[in-house]
Design an enzyme around this catalytic site. Sequence first.
Site, PDB file in Angstrom:
ATOM      1  N   HIS A 467       0.834  -1.200   0.000  1.00  0.00           N
ATOM      2  CA  HIS A 467       0.000   0.000   0.000  1.00  0.00           C
ATOM      3  C   HIS A 467       0.876   1.259   0.000  1.00  0.00           C
ATOM      4  O   HIS A 467       0.748   2.132  -0.855  1.00  0.00           O
ATOM      5  CB  HIS A 467      -0.906  -0.027   1.239  1.00  0.00           C
ATOM      6  N   GLU A 468       1.796   1.315   0.967  1.00  0.00           N
ATOM      7  CA  GLU A 468       2.654   2.508   1.054  1.00  0.00           C
ATOM      8  C   GLU A 468       3.568   2.612  -0.163  1.00  0.00           C
ATOM      9  O   GLU A 468       3.882   3.702  -0.630  1.00  0.00           O
ATOM     10  CB  GLU A 468       3.480   2.490   2.350  1.00  0.00           C
ATOM     11  N   HIS A 471       1.732   4.371  -2.889  1.00  0.00           N
ATOM     12  CA  HIS A 471       1.855   5.827  -2.740  1.00  0.00           C
ATOM     13  C   HIS A 471       3.241   6.264  -3.211  1.00  0.00           C
ATOM     14  O   HIS A 471       3.405   7.290  -3.864  1.00  0.00           O
ATOM     15  CB  HIS A 471       1.728   6.230  -1.261  1.00  0.00           C
ATOM     16  N   HIS A 474       3.540   6.597  -6.866  1.00  0.00           N
ATOM     17  CA  HIS A 474       2.828   7.805  -7.302  1.00  0.00           C
ATOM     18  C   HIS A 474       3.770   9.018  -7.179  1.00  0.00           C
ATOM     19  O   HIS A 474       3.780   9.908  -8.029  1.00  0.00           O
ATOM     20  CB  HIS A 474       1.591   7.985  -6.410  1.00  0.00           C
TER      21      HIS A 474
END
Length: 675
Positions: A467-468, A471, A474
Amino acid sequence: MSILTHYFDTKHNTAPFSQIKIEDYFPAFQEAISLAKAEIDAIVNNPEAPTFQNTIEAMDFSGDVLDRLSSIFFNLNSAETNDEMQKIAQEVSPLLSEFGNDIRLNADLFARVKTVYEQKDALNLSTEQATLLDKKYKSFSRNGANLSEDKKNQLREIDKELSKLSLQFGENVLAETNAFEMHLTDEKDLAGLPEGTVEAARSLAKAQEKEGWIFTLDHPSYLPFMTYADNRELRKKMAIAFGARSFQNNEFNNEEIVLKIVKLRQQRANLLGYKTHAHFVLEERMAESPEKVMAFENDLLAKAKPAALKEFKQLTAFAKELDGIEQLEKWDGAYYSEKLKQQLFNLDDEKLKPYFQLEKVLKGAFTIAGKLFGLTFTEVFDIEKYHEEVMTYEVTDENNNLISIFYADFFPRKGKRNGAWMTSFKSQYVKDGQNERPHISNVCNFTKPTETKPSLLTFNEVTTLFHEFGHGLHGMLANTTYPSLSGTSVYWDFVELPSQVMENWCYEPEALALFATHYQTGEVIPQEYVEKIKESASFQEGLATLRQLSFGLLDMAWHGQDPSSITDLKVFETEQFKNTQLYPDVAENAMSTAFSHIFQGGYSSGYYSYKWAEVLDADAFEYFKENGIFNKEIATKFKENVLSKGGTEHPMTLYKRFRGQEPKPDALLKRAGLI
C-alpha cells in the site's frame, strides 16, 4: 547562512542529515520564511502587467527553500522525534500558518492572480497550466482573499489556533501511547501468543532491564496480543487502555481539543461562505458534496450491514460454543475472528509469516514495479540517512535515467509515531529545462528482527508494505512541470487509488511466487495457502466494511453539520455509532480523542475516501485481471494517465482515460463477497 537554506552539495542533492543540528531548525525556518516572503514581494512589486509566467508560475516556484526545509523537519518530527523537536514544531507551526495566510490574504498578490484568471480564455494555456491557474485562484478565494480586513484577521486567528490544536492533539496521543505498558512476569499469561510476539516482548523488557515481558500499545505489540492472547482479562486491559488514549482525566485529555477543533473549523467555513467544514473541503474532491458522501456511505451501509449482522451472529455462536462466552465484547472480536478463520480456512498468520521475510517482500514489490513500470531499485550506501535502520535506493528506468531516490524505514522506535505512511523529502518538477527528480520515503512499523529470526511479516503487514509502496510509486513516477501539482498532490479521494490498487498483487499466485518463499528452506508458498489467502480475503468483509463506514460516518457527523451545540464528546459519538454498533459500548473509551486521521492528519471530511478509492481500485484491478496482471500495455496506461500526472487534471478525466469508462462499485462488492 544555515546549511538548511541553500542547495545541498550532496549526491543527488539529498538531505545532509548528519550535518543538521536541532538548534539549526528554528533560525533556518526564520531565514527560509523571509526568503520566501522576498520572492512573493518581488512578484507583487513587478512593474510589468501580470502574466501567467510572472505571477502564477513564479508563485508556484517560490518558497522552494522553505518547502524543502519543512519536509525535512516535519518528516523527522514524525519518524525520529524528541522533546526538543516537538517544542520547535510548536513554535514553528504558527509561523508557517501565519506565513501561509500572509500569502493567501495578500490583496495585491490576489489582484495580480485575479487579472490573469479573468483573461484565462485568451491565454492559450496548456491543460496543466490551466489547472495551476484555477488552483492558485481558488487557493485565494477559498481561503479568504475576498473577505473584508476584519474577517481576514479573524481567519488568521482561527488558522493559528487550529495549527496549534492539531499538533497538541497528536502529541497527546503519542504521549498516552508511550505511557502505557503491560509488564507480565507469569509465563501462564502468554498462552496463545506467537513465539515472535513473546520474543519481542522479552527484548523490550530486557532493554528496560526488567524480568519477564512488556507489551505496549504500539501496533506490532498490541495487535498480536489482541488477536492471540488466551487471557481474556489481559485482552480487556489492553483494549481499554488503547481505547482510553487521551480520554482520561489527565493532562493528555483531548476532549476539549476535539470540540475546539470542530467548532473552529465550522467558524472558518462559515466565514468563507460555506455551510459546514465538509462543504468547504468536499468542493475540491471527487465526491463534491457532503450529500454525495452520505449517499455513497449509506448505500454501502445498506449492502454491508446484513452481511455484518450475519457474520457477527456466526462469531457470537462460535465464541459461545468454544468458550461459553455469553456476550462478545470489543476485546473478543479479533481473538475469536482469528480462531474462526483458522477453523474455516486452517490458515493463520503464524503459518504464513515464515514466507514473508521483510527483505524478500520488499524485493518482491521492487520486482513487480519493474515488470509493470520498468523500474530498477539499487540499494546505495553513499546517501545520508536520519537513522541507521533506514535503507536508501536509487530508482532508475529502462534507459538508466534516475527516476527517484527512495528511503525505506520499517521498524518501530521511541521517536516514531504509530502507523505507516509515505512522504517526500523533495518534490518533482521541471525548471529551466531540468527535470528535478523526487526523494520519496516509506515509513512503517513492522516487527523487528530478533536474535533468532529475521523480520517476518503478517499478511496484513505485507499488504501495508505494498500500500505505502503504491503511494511511493505515485511520488516516484511524478512527471509534471509544477511542484504543487506533482506526485500525490491530487484530490484527497483519489490519492488512495495508487496505494490500494497495489495491494491486489499480494493475492495473486503469479506475484506471490516472486517473493513469498520460506525464510529457512526457500520453498515457494504452497498453492493451497495462496488459495486460502484469496478465499479468506473476503472473510468478515461485512464487519470490516461496517467498521470503516462507522469511522467515515463519525467524521461526517463532526464536520458535515453545525457542531456548536455539542458539549459532550462521548454522548455525541455514541449517538453517531448507533447505526453501525455491534459490540456493547465501553464507558471508559472514546474513538474521537485518538482519531488522528481527522484531527491531526489531513482526513477531516475525507475518511470516506478509503472506501471511495476501494471502488476505484477494484475497478482498476479488474481491468488488469481481464488482460493479465503484468500486462505492460495497461500498466503503461496506468503510469501515463494516473501515476505520472499528479494533480494536473481532474481525477475522473484521468481515470476514464486509463480505464475507458467511469468506475462501477460492482467490482468492489463482488471482491468483498457482498453480492
